[in-house]
Scaffold this motif. Structure first.
Motif, PDB file in Angstrom:
ATOM      1  N   GLY A   1      33.255  17.121 -18.180  1.00 38.96           N
ATOM      2  CA  GLY A   1      34.541  17.205 -17.493  1.00 38.96           C
ATOM      3  C   GLY A   1      34.331  17.775 -16.107  1.00 38.96           C
ATOM      4  O   GLY A   1      33.440  18.605 -15.898  1.00 38.96           O
ATOM      5  N   ALA A   2      35.126  17.341 -15.145  1.00 32.74           N
ATOM      6  CA  ALA A   2      34.961  17.805 -13.768  1.00 32.74           C
ATOM      7  C   ALA A   2      36.315  17.867 -13.078  1.00 32.74           C
ATOM      8  O   ALA A   2      37.267  17.159 -13.457  1.00 32.74           O
ATOM      9  CB  ALA A   2      34.021  16.881 -12.999  1.00 32.74           C
ATOM     10  N   LEU A   3      36.388  18.708 -12.050  1.00 36.36           N
ATOM     11  CA  LEU A   3      37.621  18.854 -11.287  1.00 36.36           C
ATOM     12  C   LEU A   3      37.261  19.367  -9.906  1.00 36.36           C
ATOM     13  O   LEU A   3      36.311  20.144  -9.744  1.00 36.36           O
ATOM     14  CB  LEU A   3      38.573  19.819 -12.001  1.00 36.36           C
ATOM     15  N   ARG A   4      38.033  18.937  -8.905  1.00 37.05           N
ATOM     16  CA  ARG A   4      37.892  19.496  -7.568  1.00 37.05           C
ATOM     17  C   ARG A   4      39.266  19.758  -6.982  1.00 37.05           C
ATOM     18  O   ARG A   4      40.173  18.944  -7.134  1.00 37.05           O
ATOM     19  CB  ARG A   4      37.133  18.554  -6.628  1.00 37.05           C
ATOM     20  N   ASP A   5      39.416  20.897  -6.325  1.00 39.91           N
ATOM     21  CA  ASP A   5      40.659  21.247  -5.634  1.00 39.91           C
ATOM     22  C   ASP A   5      40.366  21.281  -4.137  1.00 39.91           C
ATOM     23  O   ASP A   5      39.746  22.212  -3.625  1.00 39.91           O
ATOM     24  CB  ASP A   5      41.167  22.614  -6.113  1.00 39.91           C
ATOM     25  N   GLY A   6      40.803  20.262  -3.421  1.00 44.58           N
ATOM     26  CA  GLY A   6      40.509  20.125  -2.007  1.00 44.58           C
ATOM     27  C   GLY A   6      41.174  21.151  -1.114  1.00 44.58           C
ATOM     28  O   GLY A   6      40.832  21.243   0.072  1.00 44.58           O
ATOM     29  N   ARG A   7      42.100  21.937  -1.657  1.00 40.66           N
ATOM     30  CA  ARG A   7      42.726  22.974  -0.835  1.00 40.66           C
ATOM     31  C   ARG A   7      41.710  23.990  -0.342  1.00 40.66           C
ATOM     32  O   ARG A   7      41.931  24.661   0.673  1.00 40.66           O
ATOM     33  CB  ARG A   7      43.809  23.709  -1.633  1.00 40.66           C
ATOM     34  N   PHE A   8      40.595  24.099  -1.064  1.00 37.37           N
ATOM     35  CA  PHE A   8      39.621  25.147  -0.747  1.00 37.37           C
ATOM     36  C   PHE A   8      38.347  24.563  -0.142  1.00 37.37           C
ATOM     37  O   PHE A   8      37.252  25.074  -0.351  1.00 37.37           O
ATOM     38  CB  PHE A   8      39.311  25.936  -2.013  1.00 37.37           C
ATOM     39  N   HIS A   9      38.508  23.483   0.635  1.00 39.28           N
ATOM     40  CA  HIS A   9      37.358  22.783   1.219  1.00 39.28           C
ATOM     41  C   HIS A   9      36.592  23.625   2.220  1.00 39.28           C
ATOM     42  O   HIS A   9      35.440  23.319   2.544  1.00 39.28           O
ATOM     43  CB  HIS A   9      37.823  21.490   1.896  1.00 39.28           C
ATOM     44  N   ARG A  10      37.203  24.711   2.722  1.00 36.20           N
ATOM     45  CA  ARG A  10      36.509  25.560   3.700  1.00 36.20           C
ATOM     46  C   ARG A  10      35.399  26.386   3.060  1.00 36.20           C
ATOM     47  O   ARG A  10      34.623  27.043   3.751  1.00 36.20           O
ATOM     48  CB  ARG A  10      37.514  26.486   4.392  1.00 36.20           C
TER      49      ARG A  10
ATOM     50  N   LEU B   1      28.308  24.040 -21.242  1.00 41.29           N
ATOM     51  CA  LEU B   1      27.640  24.511 -20.032  1.00 41.29           C
ATOM     52  C   LEU B   1      28.666  24.449 -18.910  1.00 41.29           C
ATOM     53  O   LEU B   1      29.324  23.425 -18.715  1.00 41.29           O
ATOM     54  CB  LEU B   1      26.437  23.628 -19.696  1.00 41.29           C
ATOM     55  N   VAL B   2      28.780  25.537 -18.162  1.00 43.15           N
ATOM     56  CA  VAL B   2      29.873  25.670 -17.205  1.00 43.15           C
ATOM     57  C   VAL B   2      29.339  26.024 -15.823  1.00 43.15           C
ATOM     58  O   VAL B   2      28.461  26.883 -15.687  1.00 43.15           O
ATOM     59  CB  VAL B   2      30.853  26.768 -17.669  1.00 43.15           C
ATOM     60  N   ALA B   3      29.878  25.369 -14.808  1.00 44.75           N
ATOM     61  CA  ALA B   3      29.551  25.720 -13.425  1.00 44.75           C
ATOM     62  C   ALA B   3      30.817  25.601 -12.581  1.00 44.75           C
ATOM     63  O   ALA B   3      31.642  24.707 -12.798  1.00 44.75           O
ATOM     64  CB  ALA B   3      28.460  24.811 -12.869  1.00 44.75           C
ATOM     65  N   LEU B   4      30.955  26.505 -11.636  1.00 43.46           N
ATOM     66  CA  LEU B   4      32.064  26.436 -10.693  1.00 43.46           C
ATOM     67  C   LEU B   4      31.610  27.028  -9.370  1.00 43.46           C
ATOM     68  O   LEU B   4      30.661  27.817  -9.320  1.00 43.46           O
ATOM     69  CB  LEU B   4      33.292  27.188 -11.209  1.00 43.46           C
ATOM     70  N   GLY B   5      32.261  26.630  -8.306  1.00 42.75           N
ATOM     71  CA  GLY B   5      31.842  27.144  -7.021  1.00 42.75           C
ATOM     72  C   GLY B   5      32.850  26.851  -5.934  1.00 42.75           C
ATOM     73  O   GLY B   5      33.789  26.056  -6.114  1.00 42.75           O
ATOM     74  N   PRO B   6      32.676  27.503  -4.780  1.00 40.78           N
ATOM     75  CA  PRO B   6      33.565  27.261  -3.642  1.00 40.78           C
ATOM     76  C   PRO B   6      33.579  25.784  -3.302  1.00 40.78           C
ATOM     77  O   PRO B   6      32.597  25.077  -3.472  1.00 40.78           O
ATOM     78  CB  PRO B   6      32.933  28.095  -2.523  1.00 40.78           C
ATOM     79  N   GLY B   7      34.729  25.352  -2.840  1.00 43.51           N
ATOM     80  CA  GLY B   7      34.798  23.955  -2.432  1.00 43.51           C
ATOM     81  C   GLY B   7      36.109  23.240  -2.703  1.00 43.51           C
ATOM     82  O   GLY B   7      36.582  22.533  -1.853  1.00 43.51           O
ATOM     83  N   ALA B   8      36.755  23.329  -3.840  1.00 45.76           N
ATOM     84  CA  ALA B   8      36.359  24.085  -5.040  1.00 45.76           C
ATOM     85  C   ALA B   8      35.958  23.071  -6.110  1.00 45.76           C
ATOM     86  O   ALA B   8      36.680  22.115  -6.364  1.00 45.76           O
ATOM     87  CB  ALA B   8      37.528  24.919  -5.534  1.00 45.76           C
TER      88      ALA B   8
END
Length: 309
Positions: free
Chosen positions: A170-179, A281-288
């Protein structure tokens, strides 16, 4: 850890916050002159266990690293591993989810129309966080260290049996935090408030893909950036804290995209995992960016299948 923060100008209060609330104590750091390539090659050899691979996917959080700035990194890597014909690709620009995303891409490789029986993909991950103290510190969150990990993604053939069976991702991205790390204080606060919800969404997507419920997952191999985040996660989701494998956090801390693989290997070697266990297995990071891969522990262990340094 404290010395790293002090050199970067962090106050005594902030340094104590990292220890008390985030649970961070040590951060692995290469000695002067010790090459990062050595860690990568060592982890790759452990994962290959004397067998080959047709493709190498190298996931990394830092876009540019000292050892890769000069020409010939891919050639040197192939030569060190005895894989002169292997194709080498970098997976980057997605911060700490790069390694788990590479695992998903490796699985897609096996399902392409021209796939051949017995093909193997080496997923390699690792960053040298210690290139600069200021660069390895995520304000109010974590400190990145130097580490490498590897895993071979393949289908069972003969005695080449995988230790873990892929169930779903599963994957997700929140473009509000692209900085990313250039976010303002307000954006960082909102990002922190959004992370648990976004990760829960990615986990539910992966669980649904595997045909199971979130409660059916036995273990979570986490991003090891902060104990505080995982306390909040457990409180908001109702997941029992003892299912989050945080053993390595104090002594090893956060190492960009390899955290989940390191936690998985540690849990397996310490006897925590049993056949049939389902592991996220879990990963997350800025970007978001958020990435989840769910695997099941196989009853018959073949070659170890992953290496971490």
């Amino acid at each position: 850890m404290d010395r790293i923060l002090e050199r970067a100008g962090s106050s005594l209060l902030e340094r104590r916050m990292f220890t008390k609330f985030h649970g961070l104590r040590d951060s692995p750091t290469l000695a002067a002159g010790e090459p990062m390539e050595g860690l990568l090659v060592g982890a790759a050899r452990d994962a290959l266990a004397g067998r080959g691979a047709q493709v190498i996917l190298y996931g990394h959080s830092q876009s540019v690293q000292d050892f890769a700035c000069g020409p010939g990194f891919a050639q040197r890597l192939r030569g060190s591993l005895g894989l002169p014909e292997a194709q080498v690709y970098g997976i980057s620009q997605i911060n700490c989810v790069s390694v788990l995303r590479a695992m998903e891409l490796a699985r897609r490789y096996h399902f392409r129309s021209t796939a051949r029986t017995g093909e193997r993909v080496l997923v390699l991950g690792g960053d040298q966080g210690s290139v600069a103290d200021a660069a390895r510190i995520v304000p109010r969150v974590t400190v990145a260290g130097d580490a490498a990990a590897a895993v071979v993604v393949h289908t069972p053939v003969g005695d080449d049996l995988p230790r873990y069976r892929y169930l779903a991702g599963g994957a997700l991205r929140d473009g509000r935090f692209h900085r990313s790390l250039r976010m303002t204080t307000k954006e960082l606060t909102l990002f922190s408030q959004s992370c648990v919800g976004h990760l829960s969404t990615a986990l539910r997507e992966a669980a649904a893909g595997a045909g199971i419920r979130l409660s059916d997952i036995d273990w979570f191999m986490p991003d090891l950036s902060s104990a505080l985040f995982w306390r909040n996660f457990c409180r908001e989701t109702g997941i029992a804290p003892e299912r989050i494998c945080l053993d390595l956090l104090p002594e090893q801390g956060h190492n960009n995209g390899v955290d989940a693989l390191a936690a998985l290997q540690h849990a397996d070697h310490s006897g925590r995992l049993h056949a049939g266990d389902r592991v996220a297995l879990v990963a997350l990071g800025p970007g978001a960016y958020f990435q989840v891969v769910i695997v099941e522990v196989e009853p018959a262990a073949g070659p170890e299948g992953n290496g971490h340094r």
